[in-house]
Design a protein around this motif. Structure first.
Motif, PDB file in Angstrom:
ATOM      1  N   ALA A 149       0.837  -1.201   0.000  1.00 59.04           N
ATOM      2  CA  ALA A 149       0.000   0.000   0.000  1.00 59.04           C
ATOM      3  C   ALA A 149       0.872   1.252   0.000  1.00 59.04           C
ATOM      4  CB  ALA A 149      -0.924  -0.016   1.204  1.00 59.04           C
ATOM      5  N   ARG A 150       1.957   1.222   0.773  1.00 60.82           N
ATOM      6  CA  ARG A 150       2.849   2.375   0.809  1.00 60.82           C
ATOM      7  C   ARG A 150       3.631   2.511  -0.493  1.00 60.82           C
ATOM      8  NH1 ARG A 150       5.265   2.995   6.887  1.00 60.82           N
ATOM      9  NH2 ARG A 150       6.052   4.898   5.905  1.00 60.82           N
ATOM     10  N   LEU A 151       4.003   1.381  -1.078  1.00 61.23           N
ATOM     11  CA  LEU A 151       4.695   1.412  -2.364  1.00 61.23           C
ATOM     12  C   LEU A 151       3.781   1.980  -3.452  1.00 61.23           C
ATOM     13  CD1 LEU A 151       7.098   0.656  -4.198  1.00 61.23           C
ATOM     14  CD2 LEU A 151       6.098  -1.635  -4.384  1.00 61.23           C
ATOM     15  N   GLU A 152       2.538   1.556  -3.453  1.00 60.97           N
ATOM     16  CA  GLU A 152       1.592   2.041  -4.462  1.00 60.97           C
ATOM     17  C   GLU A 152       1.429   3.555  -4.377  1.00 60.97           C
ATOM     18  OE1 GLU A 152      -2.798   0.834  -6.232  1.00 60.97           O
ATOM     19  OE2 GLU A 152      -2.323   0.384  -4.138  1.00 60.97           O
ATOM     20  N   LYS A 153       1.448   4.084  -3.154  1.00 57.77           N
ATOM     21  CA  LYS A 153       1.337   5.532  -2.986  1.00 57.77           C
ATOM     22  C   LYS A 153       2.547   6.247  -3.570  1.00 57.77           C
ATOM     23  CE  LYS A 153       0.322   9.054   0.500  1.00 57.77           C
ATOM     24  NZ  LYS A 153       0.067   9.319   1.938  1.00 57.77           N
ATOM     25  N   VAL A 154       3.736   5.689  -3.358  1.00 55.17           N
ATOM     26  CA  VAL A 154       4.965   6.267  -3.921  1.00 55.17           C
ATOM     27  C   VAL A 154       4.898   6.283  -5.451  1.00 55.17           C
ATOM     28  CG1 VAL A 154       7.457   5.898  -4.211  1.00 55.17           C
ATOM     29  CG2 VAL A 154       6.409   5.649  -1.949  1.00 55.17           C
ATOM     30  N   LEU A 155       4.247   5.264  -6.020  1.00 59.50           N
ATOM     31  CA  LEU A 155       4.229   5.093  -7.477  1.00 59.50           C
ATOM     32  C   LEU A 155       2.913   5.524  -8.105  1.00 59.50           C
ATOM     33  CD1 LEU A 155       6.008   1.623  -7.664  1.00 59.50           C
ATOM     34  CD2 LEU A 155       6.995   3.860  -8.152  1.00 59.50           C
ATOM     35  N   GLU A 156       2.216   6.456  -7.469  1.00 56.96           N
ATOM     36  CA  GLU A 156       0.954   6.953  -8.030  1.00 56.96           C
ATOM     37  C   GLU A 156       1.144   7.553  -9.420  1.00 56.96           C
ATOM     38  OE1 GLU A 156      -1.896   8.124  -4.233  1.00 56.96           O
ATOM     39  OE2 GLU A 156      -0.532   9.631  -5.070  1.00 56.96           O
ATOM     40  N   SER A 157       2.237   8.286  -9.604  1.00 57.97           N
ATOM     41  CA  SER A 157       2.544   8.881 -10.914  1.00 57.97           C
ATOM     42  C   SER A 157       4.011   8.575 -11.237  1.00 57.97           C
ATOM     43  CB  SER A 157       2.310  10.396 -10.890  1.00 57.97           C
ATOM     44  OG  SER A 157       0.956  10.685 -10.582  1.00 57.97           O
ATOM     45  N   PRO A 158       4.308   7.325 -11.585  1.00 57.96           N
ATOM     46  CA  PRO A 158       5.712   6.930 -11.759  1.00 57.96           C
ATOM     47  C   PRO A 158       6.335   7.522 -13.012  1.00 57.96           C
ATOM     48  CG  PRO A 158       4.271   5.165 -12.458  1.00 57.96           C
ATOM     49  CD  PRO A 158       3.383   6.228 -11.857  1.00 57.96           C
ATOM     50  N   PRO A 159       7.624   7.768 -12.996  1.00 57.57           N
ATOM     51  CA  PRO A 159       8.309   8.223 -14.208  1.00 57.57           C
ATOM     52  C   PRO A 159       8.341   7.111 -15.251  1.00 57.57           C
ATOM     53  CG  PRO A 159       9.885   7.765 -12.445  1.00 57.57           C
ATOM     54  CD  PRO A 159       8.530   7.660 -11.837  1.00 57.57           C
ATOM     55  N   HIS A 160       8.615   7.478 -16.485  1.00 53.36           N
ATOM     56  CA  HIS A 160       8.689   6.512 -17.575  1.00 53.36           C
ATOM     57  C   HIS A 160       9.728   5.442 -17.241  1.00 53.36           C
ATOM     58  CE1 HIS A 160       8.579   4.888 -21.625  1.00 53.36           C
ATOM     59  NE2 HIS A 160       9.902   4.958 -21.652  1.00 53.36           N
ATOM     60  N   GLY A 161       9.352   4.198 -17.444  1.00 54.34           N
ATOM     61  CA  GLY A 161      10.266   3.093 -17.186  1.00 54.34           C
ATOM     62  C   GLY A 161      10.122   2.474 -15.811  1.00 54.34           C
ATOM     63  N   ILE A 162       9.220   3.008 -14.985  1.00 51.18           N
ATOM     64  CA  ILE A 162       8.974   2.467 -13.647  1.00 51.18           C
ATOM     65  C   ILE A 162       7.496   2.124 -13.538  1.00 51.18           C
ATOM     66  CG2 ILE A 162       9.239   2.819 -11.163  1.00 51.18           C
ATOM     67  CD1 ILE A 162      11.872   3.000 -12.741  1.00 51.18           C
ATOM     68  N   ALA A 163       7.168   0.960 -12.978  1.00 49.16           N
ATOM     69  CA  ALA A 163       5.768   0.551 -12.868  1.00 49.16           C
ATOM     70  C   ALA A 163       5.537  -0.179 -11.551  1.00 49.16           C
ATOM     71  CB  ALA A 163       5.372  -0.344 -14.036  1.00 49.16           C
ATOM     72  N   TYR A 164       4.337  -0.033 -11.037  1.00 44.51           N
ATOM     73  CA  TYR A 164       3.920  -0.751  -9.828  1.00 44.51           C
ATOM     74  C   TYR A 164       3.383  -2.120 -10.229  1.00 44.51           C
ATOM     75  CZ  TYR A 164       0.990  -1.945  -5.778  1.00 44.51           C
ATOM     76  OH  TYR A 164       0.389  -2.585  -4.722  1.00 44.51           O
ATOM     77  N   SER A 165       3.813  -3.176  -9.545  1.00 45.31           N
ATOM     78  CA  SER A 165       3.349  -4.527  -9.827  1.00 45.31           C
ATOM     79  C   SER A 165       2.035  -4.779  -9.099  1.00 45.31           C
ATOM     80  CB  SER A 165       4.407  -5.551  -9.390  1.00 45.31           C
ATOM     81  OG  SER A 165       3.936  -6.871  -9.596  1.00 45.31           O
ATOM     82  N   GLU A 166       0.955  -4.806  -9.852  1.00 43.54           N
ATOM     83  CA  GLU A 166      -0.365  -5.036  -9.276  1.00 43.54           C
ATOM     84  C   GLU A 166      -0.487  -6.467  -8.765  1.00 43.54           C
ATOM     85  OE1 GLU A 166      -2.701  -2.773  -9.031  1.00 43.54           O
ATOM     86  OE2 GLU A 166      -2.035  -1.171 -10.389  1.00 43.54           O
ATOM     87  N   HIS A 167      -1.412  -6.682  -7.826  1.00 42.28           N
ATOM     88  CA  HIS A 167      -1.682  -8.036  -7.347  1.00 42.28           C
ATOM     89  C   HIS A 167      -3.180  -8.294  -7.366  1.00 42.28           C
ATOM     90  CE1 HIS A 167      -1.741  -5.544  -3.618  1.00 42.28           C
ATOM     91  NE2 HIS A 167      -2.806  -6.284  -3.344  1.00 42.28           N
ATOM     92  N   ASP A 168      -3.533  -9.576  -7.302  1.00 46.25           N
ATOM     93  CA  ASP A 168      -4.932  -9.999  -7.359  1.00 46.25           C
ATOM     94  C   ASP A 168      -5.151 -11.047  -6.282  1.00 46.25           C
ATOM     95  OD1 ASP A 168      -7.505 -11.049  -8.165  1.00 46.25           O
ATOM     96  OD2 ASP A 168      -7.129 -10.229 -10.164  1.00 46.25           O
ATOM     97  N   SER A 169      -6.301 -10.995  -5.639  1.00 42.66           N
ATOM     98  CA  SER A 169      -6.604 -11.943  -4.561  1.00 42.66           C
ATOM     99  C   SER A 169      -7.589 -13.028  -5.002  1.00 42.66           C
ATOM    100  CB  SER A 169      -7.175 -11.197  -3.350  1.00 42.66           C
ATOM    101  OG  SER A 169      -8.353 -10.477  -3.717  1.00 42.66           O
ATOM    102  N   ALA A 170      -7.847 -13.145  -6.307  1.00 38.52           N
ATOM    103  CA  ALA A 170      -8.769 -14.164  -6.812  1.00 38.52           C
ATOM    104  C   ALA A 170      -8.136 -15.552  -6.712  1.00 38.52           C
ATOM    105  CB  ALA A 170      -9.161 -13.841  -8.246  1.00 38.52           C
ATOM    106  N   ASP A 171      -8.863 -16.565  -7.156  1.00 38.73           N
ATOM    107  CA  ASP A 171      -8.376 -17.948  -7.111  1.00 38.73           C
ATOM    108  C   ASP A 171      -7.047 -18.072  -7.852  1.00 38.73           C
ATOM    109  OD1 ASP A 171      -9.015 -20.980  -6.694  1.00 38.73           O
ATOM    110  OD2 ASP A 171      -8.502 -20.777  -8.813  1.00 38.73           O
ATOM    111  N   GLY A 172      -6.022 -18.582  -7.156  1.00 36.41           N
ATOM    112  CA  GLY A 172      -4.684 -18.614  -7.713  1.00 36.41           C
ATOM    113  C   GLY A 172      -4.547 -19.465  -8.958  1.00 36.41           C
TER     114      GLY A 172
END
Length: 341
Positions: A149-172
């Motif tokens: 959650a804290r990482l996602e806040k840091v990466l709200e508007s990331p510079p080009h070449g940087i991305a936040y790795s999303e996660h999913d809680s659905a059936d693995g």
């Protein structure tokens, strides 16, 4: 030029709840246990398994150091990525992520990152998936959900070449099958309630779409026909008691340029005696006979990533394809991966 040496301070980072003046010099990354199927349940979240170099990003007052999973400083090798990370809205941080080459369809490709010069000719993206330190606070002891959650806040508007790795809680397992259908490598599943555990396996697990592992190059055979320089690479791995054992051969997946690059590297590592602890079988049910007198042995230092169909009953790889060299993994760490059901 990248500095392929460990710094004196590159030791396993100690994660605690105490405030710290600066981020750790290096944190040994948390590792994944291989499983046949992805786990499911309320405590598990799932991320796409990337196909690149695991990389820690240490940020301090605008200065960025990129560190491999073994603690090597690769900042000079990927200066554009370091420059992009320096633009993040933090005074100091330690981020865990993976640096990848990305195809036009959005799928990560290990061959792209190997070919990239990071000068803009190839599309490199640093996918950030964990945050261990931020602005004087070590947070690796917090549950994964809070860290992300804290990482996602840091990466709200990331510079080009940087991305936040999303996660999913659905059936693995449903997510893993969907990833396979889209040509991805698989999933990494993580316990959302657990702290970061440097060097450990268990609370992070990986489930793959293809059988794909790292092996040590122990030699090569002469080419036949129109092929040049190398016929096939001989592969090995260390067992639990430290013996270097033969795993089989790989001869496909190598371009002419790859063959030239490999030949140059392997010639520099040539040795007279076989490095394996046991002789490889001369014959197997699959593939042509191996003529040991025509094998060129090398010091067991280079690590190759290989896809394969299966292991045979006599513990040899079948239907192998060369993916690339793993410059970020020491040969002494290569073990045969055994998936758990």
């Amino acid at each position: 030029m990248a500095r392929n040496t460990r710094s004196a301070a590159a030791k396993r980072g100690k994660l605690s709840s105490k405030a710290a003046a600066e981020p750790p010099r290096w944190v040994e990354p948390e590792l994944c246990r291989l499983m046949e199927k992805a786990p499911s349940g309320p405590r598990w979240v799932h991320e796409i398994k990337f196909d690149g170099y695991r990389m820690g990003a240490r940020i301090e007052h605008g200065q960025v150091t990129l560190l491999t999973r073994s603690g090597l400083d690769w900042t000079g090798k990927y200066p554009e990525t370091a420059a992009a990370l320096s633009k993040l809205p933090v005074e100091s941080a330690y981020i865990d992520g993976e640096l990848c080459g990305v195809r036009p369809d959005g799928v990560t490709s290990f061959s792209l990152i190997q070919a990239a010069s990071d000068s803009g000719s190839s599309s490199l993206v640093y996918f950030a998936f964990d945050l261990l330190f931020i602005d004087g606070e070590a947070i690796g002891f917090l549950p994964l959900g809070e860290r992300k959650a804290r990482l996602e806040k840091v990466l709200e508007s990331p510079p080009h070449g940087i991305a936040y790795s999303e996660h999913d809680s659905a059936d693995g397992e449903r997510l893993r099958k969907a990833a396979c259908e889209h040509g991805l490598e698989g999933l990494v599943s993580k316990r959302i309630d657990q702290p970061y555990k440097p060097g450990e396996r268990g609370t992070w697990v990986k489930s793959k779409c293809l059988n794909r592992s790292e092996f040590i190059i122990v030699g090569w055979t002469d080419p036949e026909g129109a092929r040049v320089l190398i016929g096939s690479l001989l592969l090995g791995y260390y067992d639990s008691i430290g013996r270097l054992l033969y795993a089989g051969r790989v001869g496909t997946g190598m371009s002419q340029q790859t063959l030239r690059n490999l030949h140059e590297k392997l010639e520099a590592l040539a040795i007279a005696n076989m490095p394996l602890d046991e002789k490889p079988p001369r014959k197997s049910r699959f593939g042509s006979p191996l003529e040991l007198s025509r094998v060129h042995w090398v010091k067991p230092e280079l690590v190759a990533e290989v896809t394969y169909l299966t292991w045979t009953a006599d513990n040899l790889l079948r239907h192998t394809v060369f993916v690339g060299l793993r410059e970020d993994k020491p040969a002494e760490e290569v073990r045969r991966e055994m998936p758990r059901s």
